[in-house]
Structures are given as C-alpha cells and as structure tokens.
Design a protein around this motif. Sequence first.
Motif, PDB file in Angstrom:
ATOM      1  N   GLY A 180       0.152  -2.182  18.534  1.00 49.11           N
ATOM      2  CA  GLY A 180       0.847  -3.092  17.628  1.00 49.11           C
ATOM      3  C   GLY A 180       1.802  -4.045  18.328  1.00 49.11           C
ATOM      4  O   GLY A 180       2.601  -4.703  17.675  1.00 49.11           O
ATOM      5  N   GLY A 217       3.931  -3.228  12.778  1.00 54.13           N
ATOM      6  CA  GLY A 217       2.494  -3.432  12.951  1.00 54.13           C
ATOM      7  C   GLY A 217       1.736  -2.640  11.905  1.00 54.13           C
ATOM      8  O   GLY A 217       2.252  -2.353  10.823  1.00 54.13           O
ATOM      9  N   ALA A 218       0.520  -2.259  12.247  1.00 52.74           N
ATOM     10  CA  ALA A 218      -0.325  -1.616  11.243  1.00 52.74           C
ATOM     11  C   ALA A 218       0.173  -0.237  10.832  1.00 52.74           C
ATOM     12  O   ALA A 218      -0.052   0.208   9.712  1.00 52.74           O
ATOM     13  CB  ALA A 218      -1.749  -1.520  11.773  1.00 52.74           C
ATOM     14  N   THR A 275      -5.877  -0.956  14.201  1.00 52.15           N
ATOM     15  CA  THR A 275      -5.386  -1.799  13.108  1.00 52.15           C
ATOM     16  C   THR A 275      -6.419  -1.907  11.981  1.00 52.15           C
ATOM     17  O   THR A 275      -6.083  -1.752  10.803  1.00 52.15           O
ATOM     18  CB  THR A 275      -5.050  -3.204  13.649  1.00 52.15           C
ATOM     19  N   PRO A 308      -7.770 -10.255   9.709  1.00 51.30           N
ATOM     20  CA  PRO A 308      -6.397 -10.384  10.222  1.00 51.30           C
ATOM     21  C   PRO A 308      -5.656 -11.506   9.503  1.00 51.30           C
ATOM     22  O   PRO A 308      -6.266 -12.509   9.112  1.00 51.30           O
ATOM     23  CB  PRO A 308      -6.597 -10.737  11.694  1.00 51.30           C
ATOM     24  N   SER A 309      -4.362 -11.327   9.336  1.00 55.51           N
ATOM     25  CA  SER A 309      -3.584 -12.377   8.670  1.00 55.51           C
ATOM     26  C   SER A 309      -3.403 -13.584   9.579  1.00 55.51           C
ATOM     27  O   SER A 309      -3.174 -14.692   9.108  1.00 55.51           O
ATOM     28  CB  SER A 309      -2.205 -11.829   8.285  1.00 55.51           C
ATOM     29  N   VAL A 321       1.399  -9.090   4.281  1.00 54.88           N
ATOM     30  CA  VAL A 321       1.035 -10.418   4.792  1.00 54.88           C
ATOM     31  C   VAL A 321      -0.478 -10.666   4.671  1.00 54.88           C
ATOM     32  O   VAL A 321      -0.920 -11.814   4.535  1.00 54.88           O
ATOM     33  CB  VAL A 321       1.522 -10.587   6.264  1.00 54.88           C
ATOM     34  N   VAL A 322      -1.265  -9.586   4.709  1.00 50.56           N
ATOM     35  CA  VAL A 322      -2.716  -9.725   4.548  1.00 50.56           C
ATOM     36  C   VAL A 322      -3.046 -10.206   3.129  1.00 50.56           C
ATOM     37  O   VAL A 322      -4.069 -10.836   2.888  1.00 50.56           O
ATOM     38  CB  VAL A 322      -3.413  -8.366   4.850  1.00 50.56           C
ATOM     39  N   ILE A 380       6.231  -7.099  14.752  1.00 44.39           N
ATOM     40  CA  ILE A 380       6.429  -7.585  13.386  1.00 44.39           C
ATOM     41  C   ILE A 380       7.736  -6.973  12.891  1.00 44.39           C
ATOM     42  O   ILE A 380       7.911  -5.755  12.927  1.00 44.39           O
ATOM     43  CB  ILE A 380       5.245  -7.192  12.486  1.00 44.39           C
ATOM     44  N   LYS A 387       4.661  -8.918  21.143  1.00 51.48           N
ATOM     45  CA  LYS A 387       5.310  -9.268  19.878  1.00 51.48           C
ATOM     46  C   LYS A 387       5.593  -8.004  19.055  1.00 51.48           C
ATOM     47  O   LYS A 387       4.943  -6.965  19.269  1.00 51.48           O
ATOM     48  CB  LYS A 387       4.432 -10.222  19.064  1.00 51.48           C
ATOM     49  N   GLU A 394       4.547  -6.507   7.411  1.00 50.18           N
ATOM     50  CA  GLU A 394       3.169  -6.134   7.762  1.00 50.18           C
ATOM     51  C   GLU A 394       2.446  -5.588   6.531  1.00 50.18           C
ATOM     52  O   GLU A 394       3.062  -5.064   5.606  1.00 50.18           O
ATOM     53  CB  GLU A 394       3.111  -5.125   8.928  1.00 50.18           C
ATOM     54  N   HIS A 395       1.156  -5.682   6.554  1.00 50.59           N
ATOM     55  CA  HIS A 395       0.255  -5.324   5.449  1.00 50.59           C
ATOM     56  C   HIS A 395       0.361  -6.270   4.250  1.00 50.59           C
ATOM     57  O   HIS A 395      -0.641  -6.864   3.860  1.00 50.59           O
ATOM     58  CB  HIS A 395       0.426  -3.855   4.999  1.00 50.59           C
ATOM     59  N   ASP A 447      -0.369 -12.277  14.482  1.00 50.40           N
ATOM     60  CA  ASP A 447      -0.283 -11.921  15.911  1.00 50.40           C
ATOM     61  C   ASP A 447      -0.504 -13.138  16.803  1.00 50.40           C
ATOM     62  O   ASP A 447       0.303 -13.435  17.682  1.00 50.40           O
ATOM     63  CB  ASP A 447      -1.366 -10.880  16.261  1.00 50.40           C
TER      64      ASP A 447
END
Length: 313
Positions: free
Chosen positions: A103, A276-277, A190, A146-147, A20-21, A13, A11, A17-18, A150
Amino acid sequence: MKTVQATAPGKVILFGEHAVVYGRPAIAVPVLDVQTQVSLEPAAAAQGIRMIAVDLDRDFDLAVADPDDPLALIVHLTLAHLGQTKVPDITLTITSTIPLGRGLGSGAAVSTAIGRALAAFFERAIPPAQISALVYEVEKHHHGTPSGIDNTVVAFAQPVYFIKGRPIKRIQVGQPFTLVVGDTGQVAPTHTVVGDVRRRWQADRERYEGYFDEIGAIVQQARVAIEEGLTGPEAIGKLMNDNQELLETIGVSSPELDHLVAAARQAGALGAKLSGAGGGGNMIALARPDHASDIARALWEAGATGVIVTEVR
Ligand code: PMV
C-alpha cells in the motif's frame, strides 16, 4: 547516448481509501523517504531492452516478456507515447526502497520511474499529468478498478485531494506534520480487498453508500484541517480515528492492523488508521514531532516489520 536515471516516491493514503473507488474524495501524500530508482545504460547494438528488477530478482529481455507484464507494459506505453517505433538498445535497472505490495505505491512508483527514465533517455520530459495517465493504464491492467489515486500522487509527488475522473487538486499543507508508518508484514493484494468490498456493497448498496458518504464527509473536513493548519494536529488525528472506525465497519482492517493502531494510540499518537487497501499492509499514525520516535519504538515492539517516519509538507 549516456546513462540516465529517474526516481519516483512512495505514497500513503491519508483519508478516503475504498470510498474513493465509489466516487468520494480521498487525500494522499507522497512519502519522499522511500523511492524507486531506475537507471538506463546504453547497451550493445541489437540487444534491445534488458530489464533488471533487483528487488524482484528478475532479469529478462523485453522482446520475450509477456506484453501484459507490468514492467513490459509501461515500457511499451511510454515508447508509444514518445513516438519511438524502434526499441532502443539499453539495460534498464530498477532498485527500490519502497516495500513491495504494502500500500505504499511501489507499483505506481516503478512505472513512473521507468516512464520518466525512458523519456530522459530520448531527451524528452513527460509532464506529471501525462505520466500519471500512462501509469494508470498499467494499474488498470493489474488492479481491475483502481481509482487512480496512486498514480496521481506518485506522479505529482505532492499532497493531493483526489476525486476519480476529475482534475486533481493539490493540497497546500498549512502546518507540516509528522507521520509514523508501520508495516504489519502481511500481504493482502489490493484487488482482493477491493473485490471483497464490492461484493458487500452489491449485497447491501444502501448501507455501503451511507458508509462511503460518511468517509467522504471526513475527507472534506480533513482537507480543511490540513490546509488551514489552524485547528492543530489534534483535529487531523481525530478524523483519522473516525476514518479508521468506518474502515473497520466496512471490514477492511485486520487483527494485526488493529493491534498496531492501538499500540500507536497508546504511545501517544494523535490518531491512527490503516492506509491503502487494508487487510494487511501499512497503518499510519499522526505524531507530535518530539513523539515520533516513541511511537516508532512502540510499533516495533508491537511487531511491526518496518517503520518509516516521514514529514508531510
Ligand atoms: O493499497 P493501495 O495503496 O494500492 O490503495 C488502494 C486504495 C483503494 O482505495 C482501496 C483502491 C483504489 O483504487 O483507490
């Protein structure tokens, strides 16, 4: 009992990202060009489960594994979910073309494929939402906060608009588009990058909430642009550049990511950003289909250690 196999995709993103947390939306898409494959073969009585992770160079018996080991944990969670109290006698082999720890969702894909293969072995199927929930338990164990994006995109294998803790919304892609994914070759865990952002957020919440709001607004515009497909790929590319600028501001890009992002844009990408991260790992570039190979070449020349061209549909 016969041999069974299951797969799960990688996958990326696309946006969000971020942020979303911290409860903002994000968009992620499967990368079907890379996959994890798990095969289960019946073994001699009393063997229990032997696990072979070819790419990790691991070969061990579940009975002696640390129960918190991610590979062991998903097996225990899946057996419990299936109501299997007796451990079957099987050899479980994992192979993957998803680069590890970059990621691209390798961890979620391995867990998803193991869960699916075990279900298939017992002639059962676990629906995407349930497999996603099992994989989330594993992700929580190893990534802290993690949100859940993933496990969601990997289990559903469809583009998703994701908000933590809410039912997922699938995205219907109006006009397929081409992404070039470039690997910096740097590994940045991450949980480390997410932890760094958390410390900066704690030190200056107001400022960081503002950045996350801006990212959230970009994600909402991106959803419309992707679904309608009318505004053309230029609109999506511009939003990727805007998102990258904010990711740089919150401090999760790296010189190597910036270098690949610049190389892709110079080679004609409509937009580019880390995915990703960050801190390393992969970046993504939006390409016109006839331009994708030029951008791929430019990324290799700029020092990418891996390049994947994939279509989002
Ligand atoms: O590096 P990845 O692809 O596992 O993505 C991390 C995405 C973050 O938003 C930074 C964290 C999360 O849990 O969503």
